[in-house]
Design an enzyme around this catalytic site. Structure first.
Site, PDB file in Angstrom:
ATOM      1  N   CYS A   1       0.819  -1.227   0.000  1.00  0.00           N
ATOM      2  CA  CYS A   1       0.000   0.000   0.000  1.00  0.00           C
ATOM      3  C   CYS A   1       0.846   1.267   0.000  1.00  0.00           C
ATOM      4  O   CYS A   1       0.823   2.037  -0.961  1.00  0.00           O
ATOM      5  CB  CYS A   1      -0.930   0.004   1.207  1.00  0.00           C
ATOM      6  N   LEU A   2       1.580   1.505   1.080  1.00  0.00           N
ATOM      7  CA  LEU A   2       2.226   2.804   1.265  1.00  0.00           C
ATOM      8  C   LEU A   2       3.222   3.178   0.172  1.00  0.00           C
ATOM      9  O   LEU A   2       3.264   4.343  -0.241  1.00  0.00           O
ATOM     10  CB  LEU A   2       2.911   2.860   2.637  1.00  0.00           C
TER      11      LEU A   2
END
Length: 293
Positions: free
Chosen positions: A132-133
């Site tokens: 995600c990040l």
């Protein structure tokens, strides 16, 4: 995805089938995190789609957070991850600044987080990992460019976080230089290669990038990670070693890249001649052979 779903059979979203979007929210490695208890954001393509999605998710999720559209739901996910990405980049930059000033950023953060308002603690590390990040913020950055907007905060945060593996490489070099050793030919052992403590996920893990950089600089790289049996670098495959065996057979520098709970940090401190700790795993230990990130 709507055009793909519609074009196959000539069906129309909101008329012939219901379409909704609900972003993933989970906290890998956190035993107290339960999917049923994490509020679920849901956006429907139409109000009817939203109601159908709520009926489905209410079977398993305690708290639903309905929003007005799929776009709002997706923007919520992006905002959550961009918030973390930017603040981690900020604290990584502060770490670099404070290190030059001989200020312990970890102690600073511990003191700052006692403020009951207006501050949320983030912690430096060897870089961003996971699915995600390191990726999600750039979806918005790409989309913003299509609309003629330059997302400077997002881009700068991405560059800062992406530079952390090279910064860690520099710290390993400094540690080895302190005992008149070069990176080339030194036995550097990584403790942990997954992107986060107590998980097996190596997607976008900064530890893999660090291992690659060390290998390219001529270090004899090895690692221990009970969650990850093998990793592949560009021209070599490594297998995880038992951490105790790795210490007993000897190494020149121990590099703590993932702070798994299962590691015996007391043994690492007492057996490794040099340590670079990128996760503050050795909080409470003070010794001249320990180099913090």
């Amino acid at each position: 995805l709507r055009p793909i779903l519609e074009e196959g059979r000539g069906l129309k979203a909101g008329v012939d089938f219901h379409l909704a979007y609900s972003p993933e929210r989970e906290d890998p490695g956190n035993p107290d995190s339960q999917v049923a208890k994490i509020p679920k954001v849901i956006g429907g393509f139409t109000p009817e789609c939203l109601e159908k999605a709520k009926a489905v998710y209410s079977i398993a999720i305690e708290t639903l957070v309905p929003v007005s559209s799929c776009r709002i739901a997706e923007a919520t996910k992006l905002t959550e991850n961009i918030f973390r990405c930017v603040n981690i980049a900020l604290v990584n930059e502060l770490k670099m600044i404070y290190q030059k000033m001989d200020i312990d950023v970890w102690e600073v953060i511990e003191a700052a987080k006692t403020k009951p308002f207006g501050f949320m603690p983030f912690y430096p590390g060897p870089g961003l990992g996971g699915h995600c990040l390191p990726v999600d913020p750039f979806y918005l950055s790409w989309k913003a460019r299509q609309d003629g907007f330059e997302s400077r905060f997002i881009e700068l945060a991405g560059h800062m976080n992406a530079a952390m593996p090279k910064y860690v490489l520099g710290r390993v070099g400094e540690a080895l230089n302190s005992v008149s050793q070069a990176i080339r030919g030194s036995r550097v052992h990584l403790f942990g290669v997954s992107y986060k403590a107590n998980v097996a996920d190596i997607r976008e893990s900064p530890a893999i990038d660090i291992a690659q950089l060390l290998h390219e600089r001529g270090a004899l790289v090895s690692y221990s990670d009970p969650f990850v049996p093998k990793i592949a670098l560009t021209d070599i495959e490594l297998e995880s070693l038992d951490s105790g065996d790795a210490l007993n057979r000897g190494l020149d520098c121990a590099l703590i890249t993932t702070n798994h709970d299962c590691f015996d940090y007391d043994s690492i401190v007492h057996q490794a001649p040099l340590i670079v700790d990128t996760r503050n795993a050795l909080k409470g230990f003070t010794a001249t052979h320990i180099f913090k990130l």
